[in-house]
Design a protein around this motif. Structure first.
Motif, PDB file in Angstrom:
ATOM      1  N   VAL A  65      -5.959  -0.184   5.896  1.00  0.00           N
ATOM      2  CA  VAL A  65      -4.591  -0.586   5.578  1.00  0.00           C
ATOM      3  C   VAL A  65      -3.616   0.491   6.030  1.00  0.00           C
ATOM      4  CG1 VAL A  65      -5.158  -2.121   3.646  1.00  0.00           C
ATOM      5  CG2 VAL A  65      -4.774   0.297   3.193  1.00  0.00           C
ATOM      6  N   ILE A  74      -5.073   2.288  -7.235  1.00  0.00           N
ATOM      7  CA  ILE A  74      -3.717   1.788  -7.059  1.00  0.00           C
ATOM      8  C   ILE A  74      -3.403   0.913  -8.270  1.00  0.00           C
ATOM      9  CG2 ILE A  74      -2.138   0.519  -5.566  1.00  0.00           C
ATOM     10  CD1 ILE A  74      -3.421   3.177  -4.372  1.00  0.00           C
ATOM     11  N   SER A 129       0.832  -1.197   0.000  1.00  0.00           N
ATOM     12  CA  SER A 129       0.000   0.000   0.000  1.00  0.00           C
ATOM     13  C   SER A 129       0.876   1.261   0.000  1.00  0.00           C
ATOM     14  CB  SER A 129      -0.908   0.016   1.234  1.00  0.00           C
ATOM     15  OG  SER A 129      -1.654   1.213   1.258  1.00  0.00           O
ATOM     16  N   ILE A 157      -7.885   2.713  -2.742  1.00  0.00           N
ATOM     17  CA  ILE A 157      -7.682   3.030  -1.336  1.00  0.00           C
ATOM     18  C   ILE A 157      -8.277   4.409  -1.083  1.00  0.00           C
ATOM     19  CG2 ILE A 157      -6.022   3.469   0.510  1.00  0.00           C
ATOM     20  CD1 ILE A 157      -4.271   1.315  -0.678  1.00  0.00           C
ATOM     21  N   PHE A 185      -9.102  -0.126   2.105  1.00  0.00           N
ATOM     22  CA  PHE A 185      -8.867  -0.936   0.910  1.00  0.00           C
ATOM     23  C   PHE A 185     -10.200  -1.400   0.322  1.00  0.00           C
ATOM     24  CE2 PHE A 185      -8.427  -5.265  -0.772  1.00  0.00           C
ATOM     25  CZ  PHE A 185      -7.356  -5.159  -1.639  1.00  0.00           C
ATOM     26  N   LEU A 218      -0.409  -5.928   0.132  1.00  0.00           N
ATOM     27  CA  LEU A 218      -1.778  -6.053  -0.344  1.00  0.00           C
ATOM     28  C   LEU A 218      -1.966  -7.290  -1.214  1.00  0.00           C
ATOM     29  CD1 LEU A 218      -2.432  -2.349  -1.435  1.00  0.00           C
ATOM     30  CD2 LEU A 218      -2.989  -3.412   0.754  1.00  0.00           C
ATOM     31  N   TYR A 271       0.363   2.293   5.662  1.00  0.00           N
ATOM     32  CA  TYR A 271       1.371   2.591   4.653  1.00  0.00           C
ATOM     33  C   TYR A 271       2.334   1.421   4.581  1.00  0.00           C
ATOM     34  CZ  TYR A 271       5.562   4.457   2.521  1.00  0.00           C
ATOM     35  OH  TYR A 271       6.662   4.623   1.716  1.00  0.00           O
TER      36      TYR A 271
END
Length: 159
Positions: A147, A128, A86, A119, A92, A153, A149
């Protein structure tokens, strides 16, 4: 500045995930302070002055959130696999909206630039995109989950 309870809850989640110890927002008739003194706990104190002392409201909310840990698969030789992480803190999502199909599933072939997930961070929805080509081996996060940083994922087989 008037904030509803949903906005305050979103702010609490954002602050607790960001690693910041304290955030304070103060306006003429509104003040909010969020402190994270202990791991995964946020304390919010909101003071809203009223016309008379009888109507003064001083709610205090304590929120405790569970710690979620993602474990990499321990199967065959996973050293060739690439982990997509992420790029931000947020929520997410596997599809653009609840009625739309999932963006990717396990077994799907992907290429650089394909949108893998969305996200949402502070009411902004960020697509993403994949930086690698290959096949999705595993999806490590449940839909609509928070989620962190750099949290893993997806696991991708670049072969």
């Amino acid at each position: 500045m008037d904030m509803d309870i949903k906005q305050i809850q979103d702010l609490i989640r954002f602050v607790s995930k960001s690693g910041v110890n304290e955030v304070s927002i103060e306006q003429q008739d509104f003040k909010i302070t969020i402190k994270t003194n202990q791991p995964q706990t946020g304390v919010v104190t909101t003071t809203i002055p009223a016309a008379s002392a009888e109507n003064t409201v001083v709610p205090s909310i304590t929120v405790t959130t569970p710690v979620v840990t993602a474990v990499a698969p321990q199967a065959e030789d996973t050293s060739k696999y690439i982990t997509v992480k992420s790029p931000m803190i947020g929520t997410f999502y596997r599809s653009a909206s609840p009625e739309k199909p999932l963006l990717v599933n396990v077994g799907d072939e992907i290429k650089g630039g394909d949108v893998l997930c969305i996200i949402e961070a502070m009411k902004l929805f960020n697509e993403i995109e994949s930086e690698v080509s290959g096949r999705i081996v595993k999806i490590l996060v449940d839909n609509a989950s928070p989620v962190e940083y750099d949290q893993p994922l997806f696991v991708v087989d670049p072969a």
